[in-house]
Motif scaffolding. Structure first.
Motif, PDB file in Angstrom:
ATOM      1  N   GLU A 196       1.138  -0.745   0.229  1.00 55.85           N
ATOM      2  CA  GLU A 196       0.369  -0.039  -0.051  1.00 55.85           C
ATOM      3  C   GLU A 196       0.657   1.716  -0.133  1.00 55.85           C
ATOM      4  O   GLU A 196       2.114   0.721   0.264  1.00 55.85           O
ATOM      5  CB  GLU A 196      -0.949   0.064   1.171  1.00 55.85           C
ATOM      6  CG  GLU A 196      -2.088  -1.142   1.221  1.00 55.85           C
ATOM      7  CD  GLU A 196      -3.052  -1.383   2.340  1.00 55.85           C
ATOM      8  OE1 GLU A 196      -3.815  -1.478   2.441  1.00 55.85           O
ATOM      9  OE2 GLU A 196      -2.380  -1.167   3.333  1.00 55.85           O
ATOM     10  N   ASP A 197       0.438   2.410  -0.047  1.00 54.29           N
ATOM     11  CA  ASP A 197       0.811   3.646  -0.032  1.00 54.29           C
ATOM     12  C   ASP A 197       1.794   3.924   1.174  1.00 54.29           C
ATOM     13  O   ASP A 197       2.930   4.402   0.793  1.00 54.29           O
ATOM     14  CB  ASP A 197       0.320   5.035  -0.526  1.00 54.29           C
ATOM     15  CG  ASP A 197      -0.530   4.655  -2.300  1.00 54.29           C
ATOM     16  OD1 ASP A 197      -0.037   3.984  -2.866  1.00 54.29           O
ATOM     17  OD2 ASP A 197      -2.051   5.310  -2.650  1.00 54.29           O
ATOM     18  N   THR A 198       1.059   3.675   1.905  1.00 53.86           N
ATOM     19  CA  THR A 198       1.561   4.046   3.498  1.00 53.86           C
ATOM     20  C   THR A 198       3.145   2.262   3.980  1.00 53.86           C
ATOM     21  O   THR A 198       3.403   2.723   4.654  1.00 53.86           O
ATOM     22  CB  THR A 198       1.269   2.763   4.419  1.00 53.86           C
ATOM     23  OG1 THR A 198      -0.146   2.035   4.235  1.00 53.86           O
ATOM     24  CG2 THR A 198      -0.492   4.142   4.483  1.00 53.86           C
TER      25      THR A 198
ATOM     26  N   THR B  80      -5.331   0.295  -5.505  1.00 52.41           N
ATOM     27  CA  THR B  80      -5.010   1.125  -5.017  1.00 52.41           C
ATOM     28  C   THR B  80      -3.592   0.854  -4.356  1.00 52.41           C
ATOM     29  O   THR B  80      -2.617   1.902  -3.477  1.00 52.41           O
ATOM     30  CB  THR B  80      -6.058   1.772  -3.805  1.00 52.41           C
ATOM     31  OG1 THR B  80      -5.924   0.646  -2.937  1.00 52.41           O
ATOM     32  CG2 THR B  80      -6.925   2.349  -4.487  1.00 52.41           C
TER      33      THR B  80
ATOM     34  N   ARG C  28       0.213   0.430  -4.312  1.00 46.77           N
ATOM     35  CA  ARG C  28       2.189   0.916  -4.217  1.00 46.77           C
ATOM     36  C   ARG C  28       3.297  -0.329  -5.933  1.00 46.77           C
ATOM     37  O   ARG C  28       3.110  -0.119  -6.260  1.00 46.77           O
ATOM     38  CB  ARG C  28       3.163   1.157  -4.278  1.00 46.77           C
ATOM     39  CG  ARG C  28       3.838   2.114  -4.571  1.00 46.77           C
ATOM     40  CD  ARG C  28       5.116   2.466  -3.518  1.00 46.77           C
ATOM     41  NE  ARG C  28       4.811   2.774  -2.333  1.00 46.77           N
ATOM     42  CZ  ARG C  28       5.197   2.828  -1.055  1.00 46.77           C
ATOM     43  NH1 ARG C  28       6.453   1.820  -1.140  1.00 46.77           N
ATOM     44  NH2 ARG C  28       4.898   3.401   0.025  1.00 46.77           N
TER      45      ARG C  28
END
Length: 221
Positions: A145-147, A161, A163
């Motif tokens: 994830e982006d996090t 969604t 990355r």
């Protein structure tokens, strides 16, 4: 016919269900669901093939991936190639020279993790067929994830969604990496963390295989 469920809070793998020998006119078959993603795989062979298609050293492995929509795409040919390369590593083709082993995969439902589900379903179908194998393998997918959080067996929404997306295939003896395929951007540390988390999670899949094969053997015995 073995049917079993497995789930892990620690690794958050989606529940798995399988039935072996699902098709009566194949040498081996399996239908596998991982969460809501469902795949059917069949194995036929070793079979006699035409002279021009024969290999004097090993069997010829043919893989056909069929989508739910029926129209093949470049991505489907890519899946076929990955599945073929993985199976060629694990199947003892030298035992069956001048023959062909045909593997057919049918997508029934895709809610994420289609490739790893297909690979695992093929492994179960090969076990059901009795084809000689160097080792059993298990595929695990994950998303970054982006996090930076790593999610095992992501859903379609999580994949859209994410990355990066990664899939790993491990052999059963030493948990050695057989195949890996990645999309997106990620750091080396993230890759290593994802690899080790998927390697640990593969133990659950191998345990699932053992339960399914054991129950199937008890039924036919």
């Amino acid at each position: 016919m073995g049917i079993e469920d497995i789930a892990s809070k620690e690794f958050k793998l989606r529940p798995m269900k399988c039935e072996l020998n699902f098709l009566s006119k194949s040498d081996g078959s399996a239908i596998l669901s991982q969460g809501e993603t469902v795949v059917l795989a069949s194995v036929n062979g070793p079979l006699d093939v035409k002279m021009q298609s024969q290999s004097i050293e090993k069997s010829t492995l043919e893989v056909l991936f069929c989508t739910k929509g029926g129209k093949p795409s470049v991505g489907d040919r890519y899946k076929e190639n990955i599945i073929r390369q993985t199976c060629e590593t694990c199947v003892l083709g030298s035992v069956y020279p001048r023959t062909a082993i045909t593997i057919t995969i049918q997508e029934l439902e895709d809610y994420g993790g289609l490739l790893s589900c297909s690979l695992n379903c093929v492994c179960l179908a090969l076990l059901n067929s009795g084809v000689a194998m160097r080792c059993v393998y298990a595929a695990v997918s994950c998303a970054v994830e982006d996090t930076g959080n790593i999610v095992l067996e992501p859903t379609h929404q999580q994949l859209e969604t994410a990355r990066a997306n990664m899939s790993f295939v491990f052999e059963s003896r030493e948990k050695t990496l057989i195949t890996s395929f990645t999309e997106g951007t990620f750091s080396e540390d993230t890759y290593k963390e994802a690899l080790e988390r998927c390697r640990a999670a593969s133990d659950l899949i191998f345990g699932f295989y053992r339960d399914i094969v054991s129950k199937y053997c008890n039924v036919i015995g």
